[in-house]
Every structure is written in structure tokens, then in C-alpha cells.
Design a protein around this motif. Structure first.
Motif, short mmCIF file in Angstrom:
data_model
loop_
_atom_site.label_atom_id
_atom_site.label_comp_id
_atom_site.label_asym_id
_atom_site.label_seq_id
_atom_site.Cartn_x
_atom_site.Cartn_y
_atom_site.Cartn_z
N SER A 186 0.82 -1.22 0.00
CA SER A 186 0.00 0.00 0.00
C SER A 186 0.85 1.26 0.00
CB SER A 186 -0.93 0.00 1.22
OG SER A 186 -1.81 -1.10 1.18
N GLU A 187 2.02 1.19 0.60
CA GLU A 187 2.93 2.34 0.58
C GLU A 187 3.47 2.58 -0.83
OE1 GLU A 187 4.67 2.09 5.17
OE2 GLU A 187 5.75 1.11 3.54
N TRP A 188 3.52 1.52 -1.62
CA TRP A 188 3.95 1.63 -3.01
C TRP A 188 2.79 2.05 -3.91
CZ3 TRP A 188 3.32 -2.85 -6.69
CH2 TRP A 188 3.82 -2.55 -7.98
N GLN A 189 1.65 1.36 -3.79
CA GLN A 189 0.45 1.65 -4.57
C GLN A 189 -0.76 1.63 -3.62
OE1 GLN A 189 0.04 2.41 -7.70
NE2 GLN A 189 1.97 1.91 -8.69
N PRO A 190 -1.36 2.78 -3.32
CA PRO A 190 -2.48 2.84 -2.36
C PRO A 190 -3.64 1.89 -2.66
CG PRO A 190 -1.70 5.05 -2.88
CD PRO A 190 -0.98 4.12 -3.82
N LEU A 191 -3.79 1.49 -3.92
CA LEU A 191 -4.87 0.57 -4.28
C LEU A 191 -4.81 -0.72 -3.46
CD1 LEU A 191 -6.07 -0.31 -7.83
CD2 LEU A 191 -5.28 -2.15 -6.37
N PHE A 192 -3.60 -1.14 -3.05
CA PHE A 192 -3.47 -2.39 -2.30
C PHE A 192 -4.13 -2.33 -0.92
CE2 PHE A 192 -0.09 -3.22 -5.38
CZ PHE A 192 -0.31 -4.57 -5.65
N ALA A 193 -4.42 -1.13 -0.43
CA ALA A 193 -5.07 -1.00 0.87
C ALA A 193 -6.47 -1.61 0.86
CB ALA A 193 -5.14 0.47 1.29
N TYR A 194 -7.07 -1.72 -0.33
CA TYR A 194 -8.39 -2.34 -0.38
C TYR A 194 -8.49 -3.41 -1.47
CZ TYR A 194 -9.38 1.15 -4.10
OH TYR A 194 -9.35 1.94 -5.23
N LEU A 195 -7.36 -4.05 -1.75
CA LEU A 195 -7.37 -5.19 -2.67
C LEU A 195 -7.46 -6.46 -1.81
CD1 LEU A 195 -7.00 -5.83 -5.75
CD2 LEU A 195 -4.61 -6.33 -5.18
N PRO A 196 -8.53 -7.24 -1.93
CA PRO A 196 -8.76 -8.35 -0.99
C PRO A 196 -7.94 -9.61 -1.31
CG PRO A 196 -10.56 -8.24 -2.55
CD PRO A 196 -9.65 -7.07 -2.87
N VAL A 197 -6.62 -9.47 -1.23
CA VAL A 197 -5.75 -10.62 -1.49
C VAL A 197 -5.97 -11.70 -0.44
CG1 VAL A 197 -3.35 -11.37 -1.72
CG2 VAL A 197 -4.04 -9.13 -2.59
N GLU A 198 -6.22 -11.27 0.82
CA GLU A 198 -6.43 -12.23 1.90
C GLU A 198 -7.61 -13.16 1.61
OE1 GLU A 198 -4.58 -8.58 3.89
OE2 GLU A 198 -5.84 -9.05 2.18
N ASN A 199 -8.62 -12.64 0.95
CA ASN A 199 -9.78 -13.46 0.62
C ASN A 199 -9.40 -14.57 -0.36
OD1 ASN A 199 -12.71 -13.87 0.84
ND2 ASN A 199 -12.76 -13.30 -1.31
N LEU A 200 -8.53 -14.26 -1.31
CA LEU A 200 -8.07 -15.27 -2.26
C LEU A 200 -7.16 -16.29 -1.58
CD1 LEU A 200 -7.41 -13.21 -5.50
CD2 LEU A 200 -9.03 -15.08 -5.21
N ILE A 201 -6.33 -15.83 -0.65
CA ILE A 201 -5.48 -16.76 0.09
C ILE A 201 -6.34 -17.78 0.84
CG2 ILE A 201 -3.80 -16.99 1.97
CD1 ILE A 201 -2.74 -14.23 1.22
N HIS A 202 -7.45 -17.30 1.40
CA HIS A 202 -8.37 -18.20 2.09
C HIS A 202 -8.91 -19.25 1.13
CE1 HIS A 202 -12.62 -19.05 3.61
NE2 HIS A 202 -11.80 -19.77 4.34
N GLN A 203 -9.24 -18.84 -0.08
CA GLN A 203 -9.76 -19.78 -1.08
C GLN A 203 -8.70 -20.79 -1.52
OE1 GLN A 203 -11.70 -17.70 -4.35
NE2 GLN A 203 -12.41 -16.10 -2.97
N HIS A 204 -7.43 -20.43 -1.37
CA HIS A 204 -6.33 -21.32 -1.77
C HIS A 204 -5.44 -21.61 -0.55
CE1 HIS A 204 -7.62 -19.26 -5.47
NE2 HIS A 204 -7.29 -20.38 -6.08
N GLN A 205 -6.08 -21.88 0.56
CA GLN A 205 -5.37 -22.00 1.84
C GLN A 205 -4.34 -23.13 1.85
OE1 GLN A 205 -8.06 -21.67 5.09
NE2 GLN A 205 -6.63 -22.48 6.60
N ASP A 206 -4.69 -24.28 1.29
CA ASP A 206 -3.74 -25.39 1.27
C ASP A 206 -2.50 -25.03 0.47
OD1 ASP A 206 -5.40 -26.92 2.84
OD2 ASP A 206 -6.25 -28.08 1.17
#
Length: 329
Positions: A195-215
Motif C-alpha cells: 500500500s505504501e507503493w500503490q495505495p490501491l493495495f489497501a483495499y485489494l482483498p488478497v487475503e480473501n483469495l489466500i483463504h480460497q487457496h489456503q492449502d
């Protein structure tokens, strides 16, 4: 001391692709969508990072907590959600290279959940999976030195932020400096670095995708540990970021049919198919299913309460975070 990692062609291609997508989004993304998208994706981010750790709150429940509403759920899970909301709302007030900010973030994240919130662990800790220890973290007396070395590298490294943030995330998980909350903190801090590099990352839900690919997430961590090289983890995280950006573009210009919008407006909390059909003033079940229910499910504005048993007699439907945002926008 530089953490060990190798940049292969796949990683370099992912960095170039992500950079290209970021450039395109900066041109096409309408500013008017920012507030709605932030709310939708904040919920998805918090839901994803908590779900990875076993929290069973739904996106709708987290949306309610974010809106100051009371939800009926285990006290600990509600406290985890409230703390995570507080942390992500403060995200851009912290500096990724500041050690004190890092400990303050952990204190906020784990307040009331553990006695050592904001302090490094004093004992040994292992990562468990299905009753087996899959990673034994370094001894507690080495944690302060290891973390200081990692922060020094982060502050002085000239690697691309996509690489640097992924390496930090992996190394942090390897050290496992806290008695609890390590997974949430690792994902949070990578988001902050980006987010310090590109503010858009502050609300990009990467964590949600990690949950979908947790294994695959844990597999990438284990592979990196076995190789003493974080390349597998870097590649995994960049692939998640790329996918999140691909999903963001259509989300910005999300349009629904009048039928789906009618369903969104009609739904109140959790409702059965029969209740929804009545609320939409429709008599033909087939028409309702084909023109209202199925498109709403496919577009992710509603979800099943029992997704693994779609034909269950107890099946109910509720709004997702996207559906909530569309209903009240």
C-alpha cells in the motif's frame, strides 16, 4: 543480512504483469467507485484473513459488525473481527519499516485475545496441522535479533515492492515471533508494504483469495522452508495478487439486471427460496430461479448458508458484502 530467495522467470513475468494491470486500473477505475469498493473489499479482506485462522463469521456478519450492529456469534470471533476492523482502518497510519508501529499493530489485532498482545513470545512455538507439527519456529531468545535484522533488510532493500513484501511475509512466518496472530500479522504487513507503493493495495482483498487457496498457501510456505529459499512463496503470493487485480476490474463496473437488483432489495437477513420468491411477488418458480436466483448467485451478490448442500430443505440465502454494498449504495 539478506534473506535467501531466487528470482525465476515465472516471478519476473508476474511482476511485469501485475505492474501492467496496476497501470491499466489507474486509468480505468472511476473515483466514484472508491468508497463502495473500499467497503466491499475491506469486508472480504477481514473475512479472508480471519477465516484462514478458523473464524467462522460470514461476510454478512462482518459487514454488520463494521456497521456497528450486534451479531449473534461466539464472543471470541466477534472480538477478532472488531480488532481486525480496527487494524485495517489504521493501516495507512503505520510505516512498514517502523518496529514500534509493527508491535502496536499486533497489540491492536490481539487486544483482549492474548495476554502478550504487542510483545514477542517468551517460549517456543510450532505450527500445527491436523495434530502434526509442520514447522518449529526459532527459539524465543533469537526472535528480537531475527526481527531486527528483517526490518533492517526491509528498510534498506532496493528490491521491487512486490518481491520485498512477499519475502518479508515468508520470513516473518518462518520466525513466528508472536505467541498468536502470526498469520494475520504477516498478511497485514505485506498489505501495508504494498500500500505504501500503490495505495490501491489497501483495499485489494488478497487475503480473501489466500483463504480460497489456503492449502496452497501453506504448501508454498513449507516448500520455501524445505528449499531454504522463499521463491515458491513469492510466486504463490504474486499469483494471488494478479488474480485479485483481475477480479477488481469487473467489480469496479459491476452491473446487475433489474431482476437481480429486485432480489437484492427484497432480501432481508437469511431467507428461503420460497420467502424470496414471495418477496419478489413472483408465482413461477422456474422463472424466479432462472432469472433471479441463479444470476444473483453467479454474480456473487447473494450466497447460500449451506453451500455444500445446495438442495437442502434448510437452505437459506443472504447478501454477500457486494450485495450489501449494492443494496445500500
Amino acid at each position: 543480512m539478506t534473506p535467501p530467495f531466487t528470482l525465476n522467470n515465472r516471478i519476473l513475468i508476474l511482476v511485469a504483469t501485475i505492474s501492467e494491470k496496476l497501470g491499466a486500473l489507474s486509468i480505468t477505475q472511476p473515483q466514484s467507485a472508491d468508497l463502495r469498493l473500499r467497503r466491499i473489499n475491506q469486508v472480504r479482506t477481514i473475512h479472508g484473513t480471519l477465516a484462514i485462522e478458523g473464524n467462522e463469521l460470514s461476510e454478512a456478519q462482518i459487514t454488520a459488525i463494521l456497521g456497528g450492529k450486534r451479531v449473534i456469534a461466539p464472543v471470541k470471533e466477534v472480538a477478532e473481527a472488531k480488532n481486525a476492523i480496527a487494524v485495517y482502518e489504521q493501516l495507512m497510519t503505520w510505516r512498514s519499516t517502523n518496529h514500534a508501529d509493527f508491535l502496536n499493530a499486533h497489540r491492536t489485532l490481539m487486544m483482549g485475545l492474548i495476554d502478550t498482545a504487542g510483545r514477542y513470545r517468551a517460549g517456543g512455538v510450532g505450527v500445527m496441522k491436523e495434530g502434526q507439527v509442520i514447522h518449529m519456529a526459532p527459539p524465543a531468545d533469537r526472535v528480537p535479533t531475527l526481527m531486527q535484522s528483517l526490518f533492517t533488510w526491509l528498510a534498506n532493500s532496493d528490491e521491487h515492492p512486490l518481491i520485498k513484501s512477499s519475502v518479508f511475509h515468508y520470513e516473518f512466518e518462518f520466525i513466528h515471533p508472536f505467541s498468536d496472530g502470526n498469520g494475520r500479522m504477516g498478511r497485514l504487513w505485506q498489505t501495508l508494504i504494498l500500500s505504501e507503493w500503490q495505495p490501491l493495495f489497501a483495499y485489494l482483498p488478497v487475503e480473501n483469495l489466500i483463504h480460497q487457496h489456503q492449502d496452497a498457501y501453506y504448501q508454498a510456505i513449507n516448500q520455501s522452508t524445505a528449499l531454504t529459499d522463499s521463491s515458491p512463496f513469492i510466486e504463490f503470493m504474486l499469483s494471488m495478487i494478479k488474480q485479485a487485480l483481475e477480479e477488481l476490474d469487473p467489480q469496479v463496473s459491476h452491473h446487475v439486471t433489474p431482476q437481480v437488483n429486485k432480489l437484492i432489495q427484497a432480501i432481508v437477513q437469511e431467507m428461503s427460496r420460497e420467502e424470496l420468491q414471495i418477496a419478489c411477488a413472483l408465482k413461477d418458480r422456474k422463472s424466479f430461479t432462472e432469472r433471479y436466483l441463479k444470476p444473483a448467485l453467479e454474480q456473487g451478490v447473494i450466497e447460500m448458508t449451506i453451500p455444500d448442500k445446495p438442495r437442502s430443505r434448510s437452505q437459506r440465502y443472504r447478501l454477500t458484502a457486494l450485495g450489501q454494498a449494492l443494496k445500500f449504495s
